[in-house]
Design a protein around this motif. Structure first.
Motif, PDB file in Angstrom:
ATOM      1  N   LEU A 159       0.820  -1.214   0.000  1.00 44.48           N
ATOM      2  CA  LEU A 159       0.000   0.000   0.000  1.00 44.48           C
ATOM      3  C   LEU A 159       0.854   1.263   0.000  1.00 44.48           C
ATOM      4  CD1 LEU A 159      -2.615  -1.040   2.748  1.00 44.48           C
ATOM      5  CD2 LEU A 159      -2.807  -1.329   0.269  1.00 44.48           C
ATOM      6  N   ASN A 160       0.272   2.336  -0.493  1.00 41.85           N
ATOM      7  CA  ASN A 160       0.879   3.669  -0.355  1.00 41.85           C
ATOM      8  C   ASN A 160       0.570   4.197   1.047  1.00 41.85           C
ATOM      9  OD1 ASN A 160       1.776   4.079  -3.147  1.00 41.85           O
ATOM     10  ND2 ASN A 160      -0.410   4.018  -3.627  1.00 41.85           N
ATOM     11  N   ARG A 165      -3.676   1.050  -3.081  1.00 40.79           N
ATOM     12  CA  ARG A 165      -2.698   0.039  -3.515  1.00 40.79           C
ATOM     13  C   ARG A 165      -1.580   0.679  -4.332  1.00 40.79           C
ATOM     14  NH1 ARG A 165      -6.620  -5.015  -5.118  1.00 40.79           N
ATOM     15  NH2 ARG A 165      -7.330  -5.326  -2.982  1.00 40.79           N
ATOM     16  N   LEU A 166      -0.360   0.300  -3.988  1.00 40.25           N
ATOM     17  CA  LEU A 166       0.797   0.839  -4.710  1.00 40.25           C
ATOM     18  C   LEU A 166       0.823   0.301  -6.142  1.00 40.25           C
ATOM     19  CD1 LEU A 166       4.289   1.422  -3.462  1.00 40.25           C
ATOM     20  CD2 LEU A 166       4.105  -0.222  -5.316  1.00 40.25           C
ATOM     21  N   LEU A 167       1.188   1.158  -7.071  1.00 41.21           N
ATOM     22  CA  LEU A 167       1.341   0.741  -8.465  1.00 41.21           C
ATOM     23  C   LEU A 167       2.816   0.819  -8.849  1.00 41.21           C
ATOM     24  CD1 LEU A 167      -1.638   2.502 -10.292  1.00 41.21           C
ATOM     25  CD2 LEU A 167      -1.392   0.068  -9.774  1.00 41.21           C
ATOM     26  N   THR A 168       3.283  -0.189  -9.553  1.00 40.33           N
ATOM     27  CA  THR A 168       4.686  -0.191  -9.997  1.00 40.33           C
ATOM     28  C   THR A 168       4.841   0.721 -11.219  1.00 40.33           C
ATOM     29  OG1 THR A 168       4.348  -1.998 -11.546  1.00 40.33           O
ATOM     30  CG2 THR A 168       4.889  -2.611  -9.279  1.00 40.33           C
ATOM     31  N   ASP A 169       6.090   0.846 -11.699  1.00 43.39           N
ATOM     32  CA  ASP A 169       6.338   1.647 -12.912  1.00 43.39           C
ATOM     33  C   ASP A 169       5.547   1.098 -14.101  1.00 43.39           C
ATOM     34  OD1 ASP A 169       8.020   3.343 -11.579  1.00 43.39           O
ATOM     35  OD2 ASP A 169       9.890   2.594 -12.476  1.00 43.39           O
ATOM     36  N   HIS A 171       2.533  -0.134 -13.756  1.00 44.97           N
ATOM     37  CA  HIS A 171       1.115  -0.033 -13.340  1.00 44.97           C
ATOM     38  C   HIS A 171       0.527  -1.371 -12.884  1.00 44.97           C
ATOM     39  CE1 HIS A 171       1.260   4.052 -14.771  1.00 44.97           C
ATOM     40  NE2 HIS A 171       1.830   3.583 -15.865  1.00 44.97           N
ATOM     41  N   ASN A 172       1.356  -2.164 -12.252  1.00 48.18           N
ATOM     42  CA  ASN A 172       0.881  -3.422 -11.663  1.00 48.18           C
ATOM     43  C   ASN A 172       0.843  -3.290 -10.140  1.00 48.18           C
ATOM     44  OD1 ASN A 172       0.835  -4.878 -14.181  1.00 48.18           O
ATOM     45  ND2 ASN A 172       3.073  -4.916 -14.099  1.00 48.18           N
ATOM     46  N   TYR A 173       0.190  -4.287  -9.493  1.00 45.20           N
ATOM     47  CA  TYR A 173       0.204  -4.334  -8.025  1.00 45.20           C
ATOM     48  C   TYR A 173       1.400  -5.162  -7.540  1.00 45.20           C
ATOM     49  CZ  TYR A 173      -4.771  -2.909  -7.934  1.00 45.20           C
ATOM     50  OH  TYR A 173      -5.949  -2.252  -8.065  1.00 45.20           O
ATOM     51  N   ILE A 174       1.750  -4.928  -6.266  1.00 46.93           N
ATOM     52  CA  ILE A 174       2.729  -5.795  -5.590  1.00 46.93           C
ATOM     53  C   ILE A 174       2.006  -6.525  -4.453  1.00 46.93           C
ATOM     54  CG2 ILE A 174       4.766  -5.858  -4.103  1.00 46.93           C
ATOM     55  CD1 ILE A 174       5.801  -5.034  -6.676  1.00 46.93           C
ATOM     56  N   ILE A 175       2.172  -7.837  -4.426  1.00 47.99           N
ATOM     57  CA  ILE A 175       1.693  -8.616  -3.272  1.00 47.99           C
ATOM     58  C   ILE A 175       2.941  -9.139  -2.557  1.00 47.99           C
ATOM     59  CG2 ILE A 175       0.389 -10.633  -2.523  1.00 47.99           C
ATOM     60  CD1 ILE A 175      -1.370 -10.381  -5.002  1.00 47.99           C
ATOM     61  N   ASP A 176       3.075  -8.816  -1.280  1.00 45.09           N
ATOM     62  CA  ASP A 176       4.231  -9.282  -0.493  1.00 45.09           C
ATOM     63  C   ASP A 176       3.855 -10.571   0.235  1.00 45.09           C
ATOM     64  OD1 ASP A 176       6.252  -7.117  -0.834  1.00 45.09           O
ATOM     65  OD2 ASP A 176       4.648  -5.879  -0.009  1.00 45.09           O
ATOM     66  N   VAL A 177       4.739 -11.565   0.187  1.00 46.03           N
ATOM     67  CA  VAL A 177       4.442 -12.838   0.861  1.00 46.03           C
ATOM     68  C   VAL A 177       5.580 -13.262   1.784  1.00 46.03           C
ATOM     69  CG1 VAL A 177       2.939 -13.667  -1.005  1.00 46.03           C
ATOM     70  CG2 VAL A 177       5.372 -14.273  -1.038  1.00 46.03           C
TER      71      VAL A 177
END
Ligand code: 5RP
Length: 224
Positions: A159-160, A165-169, A171-177
């Protein structure tokens, strides 16, 4: 840790040779390297062309006077200098803390030699303390999230500050696991890569050729 990051970046900048194509990593340590490289290129009138791993690093490099070109404008990259979030003694690591893992992996794959620069806190016996970032396309991402949950990976969307939801360069999402429980990282890597909608993940296995650790003043090369 800034002193150690600075030490690692200093060690790396000395390794850059004239007439070469250099990959610019992302993150705070890579940014120190970019600053040092720009200074050296200027002072020594070096002919260096750069390819960046994020919009931020491209902007920083250009602002400091480096010749930053599109990745498709170079045939190959001689050496890339990048940071890492966690790295083990086999030079495998987790990257993507700054959400730049996709471009970082693409640039690394086009590089003849990859140097990572880290402070001593990043060096661990086993990977997994740092959450593994997975870049996924937005469409249908909940499906991937649910599968990661079923695999026991405790996923969370990155998240920002304002909880969007944070967007990458790209424009995708990141899911941290959380991969702490997983022993076979090669198999985990393949499993995640096989999920439809996953663009890339931050496990960088057999990518780093040389690790420079500030603080410990260590220079570890991958055994061939
Ligand atoms: C960005 C990265 C960075 O290299 C990693 O997060 C290390 O950053 P820092 O040097 O700020 O600790 O992978 O996606």
């Amino acid at each position: 840790m800034n002193v150690e990051k600075n030490q690692a970046a200093q060690m790396a900048v000395k390794k850059i040779v004239n007439n070469s194509v250099v990959g610019l990593g992302s993150g705070s340590t890579a940014s120190i390297f970019i600053e040092l490289l720009a200074k050296r290129v200027k002072a020594e009138h070096m002919n260096v062309v750069c390819v960046a791993t994020s919009i931020k690093s491209a902007e920083l490099g250009s602002k400091l006077g480096l010749d930053v070109v599109d990745i498709d404008d170079v045939e190959s990259i001689d050496v890339t200098v990048d940071g890492a979030d966690e790295v083990d003694a086999n030079l495998n690591g987790i990257k993507g803390g700054g959400a730049a893992l996709l471009f970082e992996k693409i640039v690394a794959s086009k590089s003849k030699y990859n140097i990572w620069i880290v402070d001593s806190s990043k060096f661990h016996n086993k990977l997994g303390k740092f959450k593994l970032p997975i870049e996924v396309i937005k469409f249908g991402s909940q499906r991937i999230f649910d599968s990661l949950q079923e695999m026991g990976l405790n996923p969370t969307y990155r998240l920002n500050d304002d909880y969007t939801r944070l967007l990458t360069d790209s424009h995708n999402y990141i899911i941290d696991v959380d991969i702490n429980k997983f022993k076979n990282l090669n198999s985990l890597s393949r499993k995640i890569e096989g999920m439809v909608g996953v663009v890339e993940h931050g496990l960088f296995l057999n990518v780093c050729d040389e690790l420079l650790i500030g603080g410990l003043n260590k220079d570890i090369r991958r055994s061939k």
